[in-house]
Write a protein that holds these residues in place. Structure first.
Motif, PDB file in Angstrom:
ATOM      1  N   CYS A   1       0.835  -1.211   0.000  1.00 35.88           N
ATOM      2  CA  CYS A   1       0.000   0.000   0.000  1.00 35.88           C
ATOM      3  C   CYS A   1       0.867   1.257   0.000  1.00 35.88           C
ATOM      4  N   GLN A   2       1.938   1.246   0.798  1.00 30.98           N
ATOM      5  CA  GLN A   2       2.865   2.384   0.833  1.00 30.98           C
ATOM      6  C   GLN A   2       3.449   2.654  -0.549  1.00 30.98           C
ATOM      7  N   GLN A   3       3.840   1.600  -1.236  1.00 31.26           N
ATOM      8  CA  GLN A   3       4.404   1.766  -2.573  1.00 31.26           C
ATOM      9  C   GLN A   3       3.386   2.371  -3.524  1.00 31.26           C
TER      10      GLN A   3
ATOM     11  N   ASN B   1       3.061   6.180  -2.314  1.00 29.19           N
ATOM     12  CA  ASN B   1       4.237   7.044  -2.389  1.00 29.19           C
ATOM     13  C   ASN B   1       4.934   7.020  -3.752  1.00 29.19           C
ATOM     14  N   LYS B   2       4.931   5.869  -4.411  1.00 30.48           N
ATOM     15  CA  LYS B   2       5.614   5.770  -5.704  1.00 30.48           C
ATOM     16  C   LYS B   2       4.679   5.960  -6.882  1.00 30.48           C
ATOM     17  N   TYR B   3       3.470   5.372  -6.768  1.00 26.02           N
ATOM     18  CA  TYR B   3       2.546   5.422  -7.909  1.00 26.02           C
ATOM     19  C   TYR B   3       1.411   6.420  -7.709  1.00 26.02           C
TER      20      TYR B   3
ATOM     21  N   LEU C   1       2.181   3.139   8.945  1.00 23.59           N
ATOM     22  CA  LEU C   1       2.105   3.532   7.536  1.00 23.59           C
ATOM     23  C   LEU C   1       2.934   4.790   7.278  1.00 23.59           C
ATOM     24  N   GLN C   2       3.773   4.750   6.272  1.00 23.84           N
ATOM     25  CA  GLN C   2       4.521   5.925   5.837  1.00 23.84           C
ATOM     26  C   GLN C   2       3.794   6.551   4.647  1.00 23.84           C
ATOM     27  N   ASN C   3       3.002   7.554   4.938  1.00 24.38           N
ATOM     28  CA  ASN C   3       2.137   8.175   3.941  1.00 24.38           C
ATOM     29  C   ASN C   3       2.761   9.500   3.505  1.00 24.38           C
TER      30      ASN C   3
END
Length: 246
Positions: free
Chosen positions: A23-25, A28-30, A57-59
């Motif tokens: 979910c983080q990816q 943060n990336k997409y 979570l790193q949001n």
């Protein structure tokens, strides 16, 4: 990256952690703008899981995060709950906003039915693959009464990226040996036949198993158990209740 991640593994293998990282990816990336975490269990509201998910979570992109239990999600999105878990999940996905990622955690082992249970998830699909990313994490044990131990070979979705976690990180060796022994020999439960192996060399203290019957003095048991937890210095926040049935 894949529009449908399907995660399996025993307790303590890191299913929720892997799902959160996916979910983080996506956020943060997409650049997904909406993140939904749904504790899909029928036996728990998932308060501890939701609290831990949002805490860890790193949001970085400040996506809008929504935390639901199964009941809360169905009510909020006006979805009719039922025994067909695949249908309920696909109905929920169809109602999500564009540019979302959704994680269904603690999903019941059965894909469909109580009278004729099925463990075939092959028809589960993400029909919004371009604008919704889907993460599914299965419970390892079927949470309903049964008369004998039974292993089930779960059939994964045909179009999924399947993640099988076989290293257990949350148990000592003694706990893992006990869990595997109970599943495969002694305890009347139905479970995913995916096995786990220890990830460390920590032998751990002896495991205490308590057999509770109708004749058990529950008041005395509560007093005794609280005393044991106090001696161990174990806080309520450090405990995990796997399955409770009144």
């Amino acid at each position: 990256r894949h529009p449908l991640k399907f995660i399996c593994g025993h307790y303590g293998c890191g299913k929720t952690t892997v799902g959160r990282l996916v979910c983080q990816q996506e956020v943060n990336k997409y650049k997904r703008k909406h993140l939904f975490y749904i504790c899909f269990s029928k036996n728990s509201q998932g308060k501890e899981l939701k609290d831990t998910f949002i805490k860890e979570l790193q949001n970085d992109e400040r996506a809008k995060v929504t935390l639901y239990s199964r009941v809360e999600c169905c009510q909020a999105l006006n979805v009719e709950d039922g025994e067909d878990n695949i249908q309920v999940m696909e109905d929920i996905i169809s109602r999500l906003p564009d540019n979302s990622v959704v994680m269904f955690d603690e999903v019941p082992l059965m894909s469909r039915g109580q009278d004729k249970p099925s463990y075939d998830w092959s028809s589960l699909a993400n029909r919004r693959a371009t604008d919704v990313s889907l993460v599914v994490s299965l419970q390892p044990v079927l949470q309903r009464p049964t008369l004998r131990s039974r292993a089930h070979a779960v059939i994964a979705p045909r179009e999924a990226d399947v993640v099988e976690l076989t290293k257990q990180y949350r148990s000592s060796n003694k706990i893992l040996v006990l869990v595997n022994k109970l599943c495969h020999e002694d305890l009347p439960i139905e479970y995913n036949n995916l096995k786990a192996t220890p990830s460390n060399d920590v032998d751990g203290p002896d495991v205490v198993v308590i057999h509770i019957t109708d004749e058990t003095d529950m008041m005395a048991f509560r007093v005794w158990s609280k005393l044991q937890f106090k001696r161990l210095g174990c806080l309520s926040s450090e405990m995990k209740m796997i399955f409770v049935q009144e």
